[in-house]
Scaffold this motif. Structure first.
Motif, PDB file in Angstrom:
ATOM      1  N   ALA A  79       0.833  -1.206   0.000  1.00  0.00           N
ATOM      2  CA  ALA A  79       0.000   0.000   0.000  1.00  0.00           C
ATOM      3  C   ALA A  79       0.869   1.258   0.000  1.00  0.00           C
ATOM      4  O   ALA A  79       1.897   1.323   0.686  1.00  0.00           O
ATOM      5  CB  ALA A  79      -0.922   0.004   1.212  1.00  0.00           C
ATOM      6  N   LEU A  80       0.462   2.257  -0.779  1.00  0.00           N
ATOM      7  CA  LEU A  80       1.241   3.488  -0.938  1.00  0.00           C
ATOM      8  C   LEU A  80       0.762   4.617  -0.047  1.00  0.00           C
ATOM      9  O   LEU A  80       1.438   5.637   0.093  1.00  0.00           O
ATOM     10  CB  LEU A  80       1.183   3.944  -2.407  1.00  0.00           C
ATOM     11  CG  LEU A  80       1.694   2.928  -3.434  1.00  0.00           C
ATOM     12  CD1 LEU A  80       1.477   3.444  -4.846  1.00  0.00           C
ATOM     13  CD2 LEU A  80       3.164   2.603  -3.188  1.00  0.00           C
ATOM     14  N   SER A  81      -0.425   4.448   0.562  1.00  0.00           N
ATOM     15  CA  SER A  81      -1.004   5.477   1.416  1.00  0.00           C
ATOM     16  C   SER A  81      -2.150   4.857   2.197  1.00  0.00           C
ATOM     17  O   SER A  81      -2.536   3.709   1.936  1.00  0.00           O
ATOM     18  CB  SER A  81      -1.518   6.648   0.574  1.00  0.00           C
ATOM     19  OG  SER A  81      -2.570   6.218  -0.279  1.00  0.00           O
TER      20      SER A  81
ATOM     21  N   MET B  81      -1.092  -6.019   6.727  1.00  0.00           N
ATOM     22  CA  MET B  81       0.367  -6.097   6.787  1.00  0.00           C
ATOM     23  C   MET B  81       1.022  -4.789   6.378  1.00  0.00           C
ATOM     24  O   MET B  81       0.480  -4.011   5.593  1.00  0.00           O
ATOM     25  CB  MET B  81       0.883  -7.217   5.882  1.00  0.00           C
ATOM     26  CG  MET B  81       0.526  -8.603   6.357  1.00  0.00           C
ATOM     27  SD  MET B  81       1.475  -9.878   5.486  1.00  0.00           S
ATOM     28  CE  MET B  81       3.096  -9.620   6.195  1.00  0.00           C
ATOM     29  N   ALA B  82       2.232  -4.572   6.908  1.00  0.00           N
ATOM     30  CA  ALA B  82       3.037  -3.402   6.540  1.00  0.00           C
ATOM     31  C   ALA B  82       4.514  -3.746   6.734  1.00  0.00           C
ATOM     32  O   ALA B  82       4.862  -4.589   7.567  1.00  0.00           O
ATOM     33  CB  ALA B  82       2.668  -2.193   7.392  1.00  0.00           C
TER      34      ALA B  82
ATOM     35  N   PHE C  69       5.104   5.120   3.270  1.00  0.00           N
ATOM     36  CA  PHE C  69       4.123   5.478   2.261  1.00  0.00           C
ATOM     37  C   PHE C  69       4.763   6.471   1.296  1.00  0.00           C
ATOM     38  O   PHE C  69       5.886   6.932   1.514  1.00  0.00           O
ATOM     39  CB  PHE C  69       2.887   6.099   2.917  1.00  0.00           C
ATOM     40  CG  PHE C  69       1.980   5.104   3.603  1.00  0.00           C
ATOM     41  CD1 PHE C  69       1.900   3.785   3.168  1.00  0.00           C
ATOM     42  CD2 PHE C  69       1.180   5.489   4.678  1.00  0.00           C
ATOM     43  CE1 PHE C  69       1.058   2.874   3.790  1.00  0.00           C
ATOM     44  CE2 PHE C  69       0.334   4.587   5.302  1.00  0.00           C
ATOM     45  CZ  PHE C  69       0.267   3.280   4.861  1.00  0.00           C
ATOM     46  N   GLN C  70       4.050   6.810   0.249  1.00  0.00           N
ATOM     47  CA  GLN C  70       4.584   7.754  -0.745  1.00  0.00           C
ATOM     48  C   GLN C  70       4.911   9.120  -0.149  1.00  0.00           C
ATOM     49  O   GLN C  70       5.806   9.817  -0.624  1.00  0.00           O
ATOM     50  CB  GLN C  70       3.597   7.929  -1.903  1.00  0.00           C
ATOM     51  CG  GLN C  70       3.705   6.841  -2.966  1.00  0.00           C
ATOM     52  CD  GLN C  70       2.861   7.120  -4.182  1.00  0.00           C
ATOM     53  OE1 GLN C  70       1.824   7.770  -4.093  1.00  0.00           O
ATOM     54  NE2 GLN C  70       3.281   6.634  -5.338  1.00  0.00           N
TER      55      GLN C  70
ATOM     56  N   LEU D  70       5.662   6.709   7.994  1.00  0.00           N
ATOM     57  CA  LEU D  70       5.888   5.296   8.269  1.00  0.00           C
ATOM     58  C   LEU D  70       4.652   4.466   7.923  1.00  0.00           C
ATOM     59  O   LEU D  70       3.552   4.740   8.414  1.00  0.00           O
ATOM     60  CB  LEU D  70       6.238   5.110   9.744  1.00  0.00           C
ATOM     61  CG  LEU D  70       7.625   5.596  10.175  1.00  0.00           C
ATOM     62  CD1 LEU D  70       7.738   5.584  11.691  1.00  0.00           C
ATOM     63  CD2 LEU D  70       8.712   4.724   9.559  1.00  0.00           C
ATOM     64  N   ALA D  71       4.841   3.455   7.098  1.00  0.00           N
ATOM     65  CA  ALA D  71       3.717   2.618   6.673  1.00  0.00           C
ATOM     66  C   ALA D  71       3.117   1.854   7.850  1.00  0.00           C
ATOM     67  O   ALA D  71       1.895   1.685   7.930  1.00  0.00           O
ATOM     68  CB  ALA D  71       4.179   1.644   5.593  1.00  0.00           C
ATOM     69  N   GLY D  72       3.961   1.397   8.766  1.00  0.00           N
ATOM     70  CA  GLY D  72       3.456   0.662   9.917  1.00  0.00           C
ATOM     71  C   GLY D  72       2.555   1.513  10.785  1.00  0.00           C
ATOM     72  O   GLY D  72       1.502   1.066  11.253  1.00  0.00           O
ATOM     73  N   VAL D  73       2.964   2.755  10.994  1.00  0.00           N
ATOM     74  CA  VAL D  73       2.173   3.686  11.807  1.00  0.00           C
ATOM     75  C   VAL D  73       0.848   3.984  11.118  1.00  0.00           C
ATOM     76  O   VAL D  73      -0.221   3.950  11.734  1.00  0.00           O
ATOM     77  CB  VAL D  73       2.957   4.985  12.068  1.00  0.00           C
ATOM     78  CG1 VAL D  73       2.050   6.060  12.660  1.00  0.00           C
ATOM     79  CG2 VAL D  73       4.135   4.709  12.993  1.00  0.00           C
TER      80      VAL D  73
END
Length: 342
Positions: free
Chosen positions: A242-244, A268-269, A284-285, A289-292
């Motif tokens: 996922a980008l966002s 998942m991240a 993310f783009q 942080l993608a996890g956050v």
């Protein structure tokens, strides 16, 4: 305590740069003697306080909460620091998935038992059917079975046997089935037969090992027979690309179209990687942080759309921070369960 110790050691390590000329002038200096430093842990310094903490931790995990599961690469066998020890992972994790499931050392199995008994962290490993397909495709000559299904019939029981050979509490089955709508009649037949081979093996294993846990990773909507997932504790959607947040929501909604609400979904991240060619992983783009972002999205869902937790890839890269180990994964867990502190 660890912060103070780390800062003190940085200061001590800097001393030789300032006193090297003095040491060189000391003619009587002949031998270098190693100095063993032992740091007392909370467990050793205050056993009663540590026991109370573990009791609170187990009570938290026994109560309803958002699940956290992390993938940890246990490839390092000759340990050089706490980052190489399974029992050093965040206490608040519910599951850890070891990426090197075979040939576990006695030390690794001891640590797996320790985190289970003391902290309620279950150790799993992943069986990835796509990876098996790659192994099959690379085989040549007489060593290659006529079909991939025939290959799976031989290899799946071996992969499943690790669950009892070593100190695991279960498995994650990664199997990306396909949307039947876009397949020809022959392709649909082949795909359904492949599903049956995979899930029959897993469910037979589960029926014989009721104490072991089975978690499915993939898109449940694409699985032709829902009963295949009846014994799965959770369903993990592979949303790590996922980008966002909005893209994450899109992936989630598409994957859950006409899905059974009884499935307990985990998204998942990636955690950031330390590899130069993976510098974009974990973000993310917009560089957040993608996890956050994934944890915030999960926390915002309620009711029939409730999502039950987050799966984090690349846990091993999150260990070392000069001020706090496993900082980003702890941040994710803190968002999922704000009252849980460690």
């Amino acid at each position: 305590m660890m912060k103070k110790l780390t800062i003190k050691w940085i200061a001590l390590l800097c001393l030789p740069l300032g006193v090297i000329s003095i040491l060189n002038s000391c003619k009587d200096w002949t031998d270098v003697e190693s100095l063993k430093i032992e740091h007392a842990t909370v467990k050793e310094k205050n056993p009663a306080l540590y026991a109370a903490y573990l009791a609170d931790l187990k009570a938290f995990k026994a109560a309803p909460h958002k699940i956290s599961i992390a993938w940890y690469n246990n490839a390092v066998k000759n340990t050089v620091g706490q980052a190489d020890h399974i029992n050093g992972i965040p206490d608040s994790l519910d599951y850890v998935v070891l990426e090197q499931p075979k040939y576990l050392l006695d030390r690794e199995q001891t640590e797996m038992k320790q985190i289970l008994e003391e902290k309620g962290i279950k150790s799993l490993y992943e069986i990835n059917v796509d990876f098996m397909k790659g192994v099959y495709d690379r085989k040549v000559g007489d060593a290659k079975p006529k079909t991939f299904q025939a290959f799976l019939v031989d290899t799946l029981p071996v992969a499943l046997s690790y669950s009892t050979e070593f100190a695991y509490q279960g498995i994650v089955l990664s199997f990306q089935s396909k949307a039947k709508l876009h397949l020809s009649a022959d392709e649909q037949t082949a795909q359904i037969a492949l599903e049956k081979t995979v899930f029959d093996a897993v469910n037979e294993w589960k029926s014989k090992h009721t104490d072991k846990e089975f978690i499915y990773k993939g898109v449940p909507y694409f699985v032709s027979t829902e009963k295949y997932l009846d014994q799965s504790s959770y369903v993990i959607l592979p949303t790590q690309t996922a980008l966002s947040k909005s893209n994450l929501a899109l992936q989630y909604n598409e994957a859950m179209a006409a899905a059974d609400p009884k499935w307990k979904i985990i998204l998942m991240a990636y955690l950031p990687s330390l590899k130069p060619d993976e510098s974009a992983l974990g973000y993310f783009q917009d560089k957040s942080l993608a996890g956050v972002g994934t944890a915030e999205f999960v926390k915002s869902t309620t009711g029939t759309q409730e999502i039950h937790g987050v799966g984090l890839l690349n846990l091993q890269y999150d260990y070392y921070n000069i001020l706090k180990s496993y900082g980003k994964s702890r941040q994710v867990i803190g968002i999922l369960n704000p009252t849980n502190k460690k």
